[in-house]
Motif scaffolding. Structure first.
Motif, PDB file in Angstrom:
ATOM      1  N   ARG A  74     -41.548  75.883  12.324  1.00 44.52           N
ATOM      2  CA  ARG A  74     -40.192  76.617  11.568  1.00 44.52           C
ATOM      3  C   ARG A  74     -40.797  77.761  10.543  1.00 44.52           C
ATOM      4  N   SER A  75     -42.077  78.353  11.086  1.00 41.80           N
ATOM      5  CA  SER A  75     -42.295  79.690   9.891  1.00 41.80           C
ATOM      6  C   SER A  75     -43.006  80.480  10.141  1.00 41.80           C
ATOM      7  N   ASN A  76     -42.790  82.164  10.006  1.00 42.69           N
ATOM      8  CA  ASN A  76     -43.310  82.805  10.182  1.00 42.69           C
ATOM      9  C   ASN A  76     -42.636  83.253  11.924  1.00 42.69           C
ATOM     10  N   GLY A  77     -44.065  83.788  12.392  1.00 36.49           N
ATOM     11  CA  GLY A  77     -43.083  84.999  14.003  1.00 36.49           C
ATOM     12  C   GLY A  77     -43.439  86.018  13.951  1.00 36.49           C
ATOM     13  N   ASP A  78     -43.154  86.554  15.646  1.00 38.86           N
ATOM     14  CA  ASP A  78     -43.788  87.905  15.697  1.00 38.86           C
ATOM     15  C   ASP A  78     -42.659  88.987  15.229  1.00 38.86           C
ATOM     16  N   LEU A  79     -41.911  88.424  15.543  1.00 39.73           N
ATOM     17  CA  LEU A  79     -40.505  89.244  15.817  1.00 39.73           C
ATOM     18  C   LEU A  79     -39.369  88.267  14.618  1.00 39.73           C
ATOM     19  N   TRP A  80     -38.154  89.098  14.204  1.00 40.98           N
ATOM     20  CA  TRP A  80     -37.469  88.344  13.355  1.00 40.98           C
ATOM     21  C   TRP A  80     -35.930  89.056  13.345  1.00 40.98           C
ATOM     22  N   ILE A  81     -34.498  87.975  13.235  1.00 45.64           N
ATOM     23  CA  ILE A  81     -33.445  88.308  13.330  1.00 45.64           C
ATOM     24  C   ILE A  81     -32.988  88.088  12.066  1.00 45.64           C
ATOM     25  N   GLN A  82     -31.498  88.573  11.969  1.00 48.47           N
ATOM     26  CA  GLN A  82     -30.672  87.918  11.447  1.00 48.47           C
ATOM     27  C   GLN A  82     -29.496  88.424  11.348  1.00 48.47           C
ATOM     28  N   ILE A  83     -28.419  87.764  11.716  1.00 46.41           N
ATOM     29  CA  ILE A  83     -27.611  87.882  12.162  1.00 46.41           C
ATOM     30  C   ILE A  83     -26.548  87.475  11.616  1.00 46.41           C
ATOM     31  N   GLY A  84     -25.539  88.211  10.815  1.00 43.34           N
ATOM     32  CA  GLY A  84     -24.123  87.468  10.008  1.00 43.34           C
ATOM     33  C   GLY A  84     -23.223  88.234  10.440  1.00 43.34           C
ATOM     34  N   ALA A  85     -21.935  87.457  10.282  1.00 47.11           N
ATOM     35  CA  ALA A  85     -20.922  87.886  10.756  1.00 47.11           C
ATOM     36  C   ALA A  85     -19.932  86.752   9.454  1.00 47.11           C
ATOM     37  N   ASP A  86     -18.068  87.418   9.194  1.00 45.58           N
ATOM     38  CA  ASP A  86     -17.332  86.500   8.691  1.00 45.58           C
ATOM     39  C   ASP A  86     -17.060  85.826   9.888  1.00 45.58           C
ATOM     40  N   ASP A  87     -17.004  85.372  10.692  1.00 47.59           N
ATOM     41  CA  ASP A  87     -16.237  84.501  12.143  1.00 47.59           C
ATOM     42  C   ASP A  87     -17.639  83.948  12.289  1.00 47.59           C
ATOM     43  N   ALA A  88     -17.330  82.458  12.903  1.00 45.73           N
ATOM     44  CA  ALA A  88     -18.493  82.320  13.466  1.00 45.73           C
ATOM     45  C   ALA A  88     -18.671  82.052  14.578  1.00 45.73           C
ATOM     46  N   LEU A  89     -17.732  82.274  15.906  1.00 43.15           N
ATOM     47  CA  LEU A  89     -18.308  83.218  17.321  1.00 43.15           C
ATOM     48  C   LEU A  89     -18.550  84.522  17.332  1.00 43.15           C
ATOM     49  N   VAL A  90     -18.402  84.911  16.781  1.00 44.59           N
ATOM     50  CA  VAL A  90     -19.114  86.675  17.038  1.00 44.59           C
ATOM     51  C   VAL A  90     -20.240  86.554  16.083  1.00 44.59           C
ATOM     52  N   ALA A  91     -20.777  85.650  15.171  1.00 42.72           N
ATOM     53  CA  ALA A  91     -22.259  85.351  15.306  1.00 42.72           C
ATOM     54  C   ALA A  91     -22.336  84.843  16.266  1.00 42.72           C
ATOM     55  N   PHE A  92     -22.261  83.876  16.616  1.00 43.25           N
ATOM     56  CA  PHE A  92     -23.017  82.964  18.259  1.00 43.25           C
ATOM     57  C   PHE A  92     -23.009  83.632  19.296  1.00 43.25           C
ATOM     58  N   ASP A  93     -21.753  84.272  19.676  1.00 44.22           N
ATOM     59  CA  ASP A  93     -21.997  85.850  20.104  1.00 44.22           C
ATOM     60  C   ASP A  93     -23.494  86.145  20.236  1.00 44.22           C
ATOM     61  N   ALA A  94     -23.213  87.102  19.010  1.00 41.75           N
ATOM     62  CA  ALA A  94     -24.441  87.780  19.293  1.00 41.75           C
ATOM     63  C   ALA A  94     -25.610  87.153  19.125  1.00 41.75           C
ATOM     64  N   LEU A  95     -26.715  86.088  19.033  1.00 45.97           N
ATOM     65  CA  LEU A  95     -27.057  85.639  18.872  1.00 45.97           C
ATOM     66  C   LEU A  95     -28.108  85.088  19.860  1.00 45.97           C
ATOM     67  N   ARG A  96     -26.814  84.701  21.128  1.00 43.94           N
ATOM     68  CA  ARG A  96     -26.686  84.257  22.296  1.00 43.94           C
ATOM     69  C   ARG A  96     -26.960  84.856  23.164  1.00 43.94           C
ATOM     70  N   ALA A  97     -26.851  86.496  22.693  1.00 51.99           N
ATOM     71  CA  ALA A  97     -27.036  87.963  23.201  1.00 51.99           C
ATOM     72  C   ALA A  97     -27.945  88.417  23.099  1.00 51.99           C
ATOM     73  N   LEU A  98     -28.802  88.631  22.179  1.00 53.05           N
ATOM     74  CA  LEU A  98     -29.956  88.738  21.402  1.00 53.05           C
ATOM     75  C   LEU A  98     -31.067  87.662  22.191  1.00 53.05           C
ATOM     76  N   GLN A  99     -30.825  86.489  22.265  1.00 54.58           N
ATOM     77  CA  GLN A  99     -31.605  85.293  23.323  1.00 54.58           C
ATOM     78  C   GLN A  99     -31.904  86.147  24.202  1.00 54.58           C
ATOM     79  N   GLN A 100     -30.345  85.966  24.962  1.00 55.15           N
ATOM     80  CA  GLN A 100     -31.127  86.706  26.107  1.00 55.15           C
ATOM     81  C   GLN A 100     -31.411  87.373  26.694  1.00 55.15           C
ATOM     82  N   GLU A 101     -31.467  88.136  26.034  1.00 50.95           N
ATOM     83  CA  GLU A 101     -32.277  90.311  26.146  1.00 50.95           C
ATOM     84  C   GLU A 101     -33.700  89.909  25.788  1.00 50.95           C
ATOM     85  N   ALA A 102     -33.870  89.295  25.302  1.00 54.61           N
ATOM     86  CA  ALA A 102     -35.001  88.461  25.267  1.00 54.61           C
ATOM     87  C   ALA A 102     -36.261  88.622  26.299  1.00 54.61           C
ATOM     88  N   GLY A 103     -35.383  88.179  27.671  1.00 56.69           N
ATOM     89  CA  GLY A 103     -36.216  87.803  28.502  1.00 56.69           C
ATOM     90  C   GLY A 103     -37.102  87.071  28.859  1.00 56.69           C
TER      91      GLY A 103
END
Length: 446
Positions: free
Chosen positions: A196-225
């Motif tokens: 659970r430490s380090n990594g090649d690439l790191w993304i921080q996602i923040g939002a004032d709505d939980a669904l908006v934040a999760f939507d971004a998380l899911r989209a970026l994870q899918q885009e990793a391909g």
């Protein structure tokens, strides 16, 4: 920035990737192999209107797919609240999510490049990620929208990208690795989980709505391909904007006001402390306007902490729990009188109090911008809460920011008995993307 309120065609999607090489699929029908409609619709369009004054609202029917939602448009209702309509710019001198005010919901995720993937795959990935982040931060849908946040505004969404130490070797960019990205030293209080430490690439996602934040998380994870695989992922939260009568410094899960001594943008040396110089003095040059993020998962031993009396808790911290004021008197913003003694001749703020040891003037002026999230991941097998702080701090050089402060805390902070550092990472976060750029372009195309 005003957002185009049209249904987005393939031509518009291609324009979104102009200068980055990111085109998307067809404008109608289903995306090949996914079964999802590929019509890309502005979330704000579904709310009725777009403009600087705010977007209108819709009560959306239970219809499947983005195209179905677009077809079922009742009369516009009340406008979005300011919380939903607020947006943060994707482009700029610095990446978003660093000086952005604390957001109610956050996700941290690290990836490793897939076996055999290198610089070419990293370029394509950062192009895709940047295009998706730009769209979502403007309140538009991702290329293959899941409808998770379809009826929401941008809600101050921010997406921040960074590179870990291991990335440079795997991408054939060893000569571009900053010296400031050398691994952090070991600390005696560490109980780190390497998975659970380090990594090649790191993304921080923040939002004032939980669904908006999760939507971004899911989209970026899918885009990793096939280019990158998730190494670890953590979820956090803060108090929601507007939850208190007036704006306040947030509290952590120990109930303490947390962040009183953060550097302020109004201070003359703020940029010097937090950001790598943009005046041509940056080394390496691609880090101009960037910053270094130290990420720590800090478990709070809440059962032990809550056994302490209020008086003892305040002695550990050196501040009053009610309002964050130093034990020597005043308000949260009052400078503590570190030499003040009580009737018993002892220091009012103990020598090992957290507030004393962590002060910049007790650490050679070392300063960092703390921007954390709290977390709660349930309970372990003994019924102990898996809860604490996703500590994220920003500085121009971690060896002059985080490291000296943590060394001092490691030697005798009274709070150390009630916390445990369980994961750690250090990431080089380049400056913000210019118009037409993707994040990290100045590194990857150097």
């Amino acid at each position: 920035m005003a957002v185009d309120d049209r249904t987005e065609t393939a031509g518009e999607s291609a324009a979104d990737g102009a200068g980055t090489g990111t085109g998307t699929g067809t404008a109608a029908g289903a995306t090949a192999g996914t079964g999802r409609p590929s019509v890309e619709i502005s979330r704000r369009r579904l709310l009725g209107t777009v403009g600087a004054a705010g977007a209108g609202g819709l009560a959306l029917g239970a219809v499947g797919g983005a195209a179905g939602y677009a077809a079922a448009q009742p009369e516009p209702g009340p406008g979005l609240s300011s919380l939903g309509s607020s947006s943060v710019a994707f482009t700029g001198e610095h990446q978003p999510g660093i000086t952005t005010p604390l957001q109610a919901r956050g996700h941290l995720i690290a990836f490793d490049l897939a076996p055999g993937a290198g610089r070419k795959e990293a370029v394509a990935l950062l192009r895709r990620w940047s295009s998706t982040a730009r769209r979502l931060m403007e309140g538009r849908t991702a290329a293959h929208d899941t409808a998770i946040a379809l009826d929401a505004g941008p809600s101050s969404l921010t997406v921040t990208f960074g590179f870990g130490h291991s990335f440079f070797g795997r991408a054939g960019l060893d000569k571009q690795r900053p010296f400031a990205l050398d691994p952090l030293p070991a600390f005696s209080s560490d109980h780190l989980d390497a998975k659970r430490s380090n990594g090649d690439l790191w993304i921080q996602i923040g939002a004032d709505d939980a669904l908006v934040a999760f939507d971004a998380l899911r989209a970026l994870q899918q885009e990793a391909g096939d280019a990158a695989r998730v190494r670890w992922q953590m979820n956090g939260f803060n108090r929601s904007p507007g939850a208190t009568e007036k704006p306040m410094t947030t509290r952590n899960l120990m109930g303490q006001i947390d962040g009183t001594n953060n550097p302020k943008e109004s201070e003359s040396d703020f940029a010097k402390r937090i950001f790598v110089p943009s005046d041509g003095a940056a080394d390496p040059a691609w880090m101009a306007g960037g910053s270094y993020a130290v990420v720590r998962r800090i478990r709070m031993l809440l059962d032990d902490w809550e056994k302490l009396s209020l008086t003892d808790q305040e002695k550990v911290i050196g501040r009053k729990k009610s309002d964050g004021a130093p034990l020597t008197g005043g308000s949260e913003d009052t400078e503590p009188a570190l030499d003040k003694t009580g009737p018993d001749g002892k220091l009012v703020i103990a020598s090992d109090a957290h507030a004393r040891i962590s002060r910049p003037d007790q650490n050679g002026g070392a300063a960092m911008l703390r921007r954390p999230f709290s977390f709660h991941d349930g309970y372990d097998t003994d019924g102990v809460p898996e809860a604490g702080l996703l500590f994220v701090c920003w500085q121009a050089d971690p060896m002059r920011g985080f490291v000296p402060v943590q060394r001092k805390l490691d030697r005798g902070d009274a709070l150390s008995a009630f916390i445990r550092h369980e994961a750690s990472g250090l990431f080089a976060v380049p400056g913000g993307a210019r118009d037409g750029e993707y994040v990290g372009q100045r590194l990857l195309e150097s």
